[in-house]
Design a protein around this motif. Sequence first.
Motif, PDB file in Angstrom:
ATOM      1  N   ILE A  60       0.848  -1.198   0.000  1.00  0.00           N
ATOM      2  CA  ILE A  60       0.000   0.000   0.000  1.00  0.00           C
ATOM      3  C   ILE A  60       0.880   1.243   0.000  1.00  0.00           C
ATOM      4  N   PHE A  61       1.812   1.310   0.940  1.00  0.00           N
ATOM      5  CA  PHE A  61       2.668   2.503   1.037  1.00  0.00           C
ATOM      6  C   PHE A  61       3.535   2.701  -0.197  1.00  0.00           C
ATOM      7  N   GLU A  62       3.921   1.618  -0.856  1.00  0.00           N
ATOM      8  CA  GLU A  62       4.744   1.721  -2.062  1.00  0.00           C
ATOM      9  C   GLU A  62       3.932   2.149  -3.281  1.00  0.00           C
ATOM     10  N   SER A  63       2.617   1.953  -3.251  1.00  0.00           N
ATOM     11  CA  SER A  63       1.811   2.240  -4.435  1.00  0.00           C
ATOM     12  C   SER A  63       0.989   3.528  -4.356  1.00  0.00           C
ATOM     13  N   VAL A  64       0.584   3.944  -3.160  1.00  0.00           N
ATOM     14  CA  VAL A  64      -0.259   5.143  -3.077  1.00  0.00           C
ATOM     15  C   VAL A  64       0.588   6.420  -3.148  1.00  0.00           C
ATOM     16  N   LYS A  65      -0.052   7.469  -3.661  1.00  0.00           N
ATOM     17  CA  LYS A  65       0.604   8.772  -3.742  1.00  0.00           C
ATOM     18  C   LYS A  65      -0.221   9.859  -3.047  1.00  0.00           C
ATOM     19  N   THR A  66      -1.544   9.755  -3.156  1.00  0.00           N
ATOM     20  CA  THR A  66      -2.447  10.785  -2.643  1.00  0.00           C
ATOM     21  C   THR A  66      -3.344  10.192  -1.566  1.00  0.00           C
ATOM     22  N   ILE A  67      -3.315  10.824  -0.379  1.00  0.00           N
ATOM     23  CA  ILE A  67      -4.060  10.319   0.774  1.00  0.00           C
ATOM     24  C   ILE A  67      -5.010  11.399   1.284  1.00  0.00           C
ATOM     25  N   ALA A  68      -6.314  11.111   1.229  1.00  0.00           N
ATOM     26  CA  ALA A  68      -7.303  11.997   1.842  1.00  0.00           C
ATOM     27  C   ALA A  68      -7.373  11.626   3.319  1.00  0.00           C
ATOM     28  N   VAL A  69      -7.154  12.610   4.185  1.00  0.00           N
ATOM     29  CA  VAL A  69      -7.202  12.369   5.627  1.00  0.00           C
ATOM     30  C   VAL A  69      -8.523  12.932   6.145  1.00  0.00           C
ATOM     31  N   LEU A  70      -9.455  12.031   6.450  1.00  0.00           N
ATOM     32  CA  LEU A  70     -10.792  12.412   6.881  1.00  0.00           C
ATOM     33  C   LEU A  70     -10.789  12.655   8.382  1.00  0.00           C
ATOM     34  N   GLY A  71     -11.128  13.901   8.761  1.00  0.00           N
ATOM     35  CA  GLY A  71     -11.068  14.290  10.160  1.00  0.00           C
ATOM     36  C   GLY A  71      -9.724  14.886  10.521  1.00  0.00           C
ATOM     37  N   LEU A  72      -8.996  15.409   9.525  1.00  0.00           N
ATOM     38  CA  LEU A  72      -7.679  16.021   9.774  1.00  0.00           C
ATOM     39  C   LEU A  72      -7.865  17.342  10.504  1.00  0.00           C
ATOM     40  N   SER A  73      -7.489  17.363  11.757  1.00  0.00           N
ATOM     41  CA  SER A  73      -7.640  18.554  12.595  1.00  0.00           C
ATOM     42  C   SER A  73      -6.518  19.556  12.342  1.00  0.00           C
ATOM     43  N   PRO A  74      -6.847  20.852  12.378  1.00  0.00           N
ATOM     44  CA  PRO A  74      -5.801  21.874  12.294  1.00  0.00           C
ATOM     45  C   PRO A  74      -4.981  21.972  13.589  1.00  0.00           C
ATOM     46  N   ASP A  75      -5.462  21.338  14.661  1.00  0.00           N
ATOM     47  CA  ASP A  75      -4.796  21.355  15.965  1.00  0.00           C
ATOM     48  C   ASP A  75      -3.570  20.438  15.928  1.00  0.00           C
ATOM     49  N   GLU A  76      -2.393  21.026  16.046  1.00  0.00           N
ATOM     50  CA  GLU A  76      -1.130  20.289  15.957  1.00  0.00           C
ATOM     51  C   GLU A  76      -0.960  19.224  17.033  1.00  0.00           C
ATOM     52  N   THR A  77      -1.731  19.310  18.127  1.00  0.00           N
ATOM     53  CA  THR A  77      -1.607  18.324  19.193  1.00  0.00           C
ATOM     54  C   THR A  77      -2.435  17.067  18.925  1.00  0.00           C
ATOM     55  N   LYS A  78      -3.311  17.105  17.942  1.00  0.00           N
ATOM     56  CA  LYS A  78      -4.183  15.970  17.637  1.00  0.00           C
ATOM     57  C   LYS A  78      -3.450  14.924  16.800  1.00  0.00           C
ATOM     58  N   ALA A  79      -3.797  13.669  17.027  1.00  0.00           N
ATOM     59  CA  ALA A  79      -3.166  12.559  16.303  1.00  0.00           C
ATOM     60  C   ALA A  79      -3.337  12.706  14.793  1.00  0.00           C
ATOM     61  N   SER A  80      -4.508  13.135  14.343  1.00  0.00           N
ATOM     62  CA  SER A  80      -4.741  13.251  12.898  1.00  0.00           C
ATOM     63  C   SER A  80      -3.747  14.226  12.264  1.00  0.00           C
ATOM     64  N   HIS A  81      -3.441  15.305  12.957  1.00  0.00           N
ATOM     65  CA  HIS A  81      -2.494  16.296  12.441  1.00  0.00           C
ATOM     66  C   HIS A  81      -1.067  15.726  12.408  1.00  0.00           C
ATOM     67  N   ARG A  82      -0.687  15.067  13.489  1.00  0.00           N
ATOM     68  CA  ARG A  82       0.675  14.500  13.559  1.00  0.00           C
ATOM     69  C   ARG A  82       0.884  13.419  12.496  1.00  0.00           C
ATOM     70  N   VAL A  83      -0.107  12.551  12.320  1.00  0.00           N
ATOM     71  CA  VAL A  83       0.001  11.470  11.336  1.00  0.00           C
ATOM     72  C   VAL A  83       0.056  12.053   9.922  1.00  0.00           C
ATOM     73  N   ALA A  84      -0.832  12.990   9.621  1.00  0.00           N
ATOM     74  CA  ALA A  84      -0.854  13.598   8.280  1.00  0.00           C
ATOM     75  C   ALA A  84       0.455  14.334   7.994  1.00  0.00           C
ATOM     76  N   LYS A  85       0.957  15.045   8.975  1.00  0.00           N
ATOM     77  CA  LYS A  85       2.225  15.770   8.789  1.00  0.00           C
ATOM     78  C   LYS A  85       3.362  14.775   8.507  1.00  0.00           C
ATOM     79  N   TYR A  86       3.392  13.683   9.247  1.00  0.00           N
ATOM     80  CA  TYR A  86       4.412  12.660   9.025  1.00  0.00           C
ATOM     81  C   TYR A  86       4.312  12.108   7.599  1.00  0.00           C
ATOM     82  N   LEU A  87       3.095  11.738   7.184  1.00  0.00           N
ATOM     83  CA  LEU A  87       2.903  11.175   5.850  1.00  0.00           C
ATOM     84  C   LEU A  87       3.282  12.185   4.766  1.00  0.00           C
ATOM     85  N   GLN A  88       2.946  13.450   4.998  1.00  0.00           N
ATOM     86  CA  GLN A  88       3.312  14.507   4.053  1.00  0.00           C
ATOM     87  C   GLN A  88       4.833  14.608   3.945  1.00  0.00           C
ATOM     88  N   GLU A  89       5.514  14.584   5.079  1.00  0.00           N
ATOM     89  CA  GLU A  89       6.979  14.667   5.094  1.00  0.00           C
ATOM     90  C   GLU A  89       7.624  13.420   4.494  1.00  0.00           C
TER      91      GLU A  89
END
Length: 143
Positions: free
Chosen positions: A18-47
């Motif tokens: 999965i990680f080797e094949s996907v390029k674009t990930i929609a993060v449903l429930g991505l919070s703008p709050d940097e302390t939330k797990a959704s933000h940390r995970v999305a930021k990691y995946l983006q990086e």
Amino acid sequence: MECEFPTVNSNMEEIKEIFESVKTIAVLGLSPDETKASHRVAKYLQEAGYKIVPVYPKGETILGEKVYNSLIEIPFEIDMVDIFRKPAAFDVIVDACIERGDVKVFWGQVGLVNNAAAEKARSAGMKVVQNQCAMVDHKNIFA
């Protein structure tokens, strides 16, 4: 509500694919709050090099990306949905994924399981991951 045990799930070999094949990930429930797990995970995946698409009911940008109110609104191809929403929302989300026709991976984060929606996603041809953290799994595979 009683927690479900995931009966529909990918193994680590499939998750690596999965990680080797996907390029674009929609993060449903991505919070703008940097302390939330959704933000940390999305930021990691983006990086890690993935295109992140925030789906959240408020705001214009999160992590420098345009925010969409729903999965259906996104005007370009989505490879994977990474879900930070309650399991009850999975039923509507899987229907939106099927309607789009381009989502290849249906991923519910840690603590999130809806086997009926997962089976529907798998029957529609999607790979399914439930009750696992995309960031943790990515780090374990590629670090």
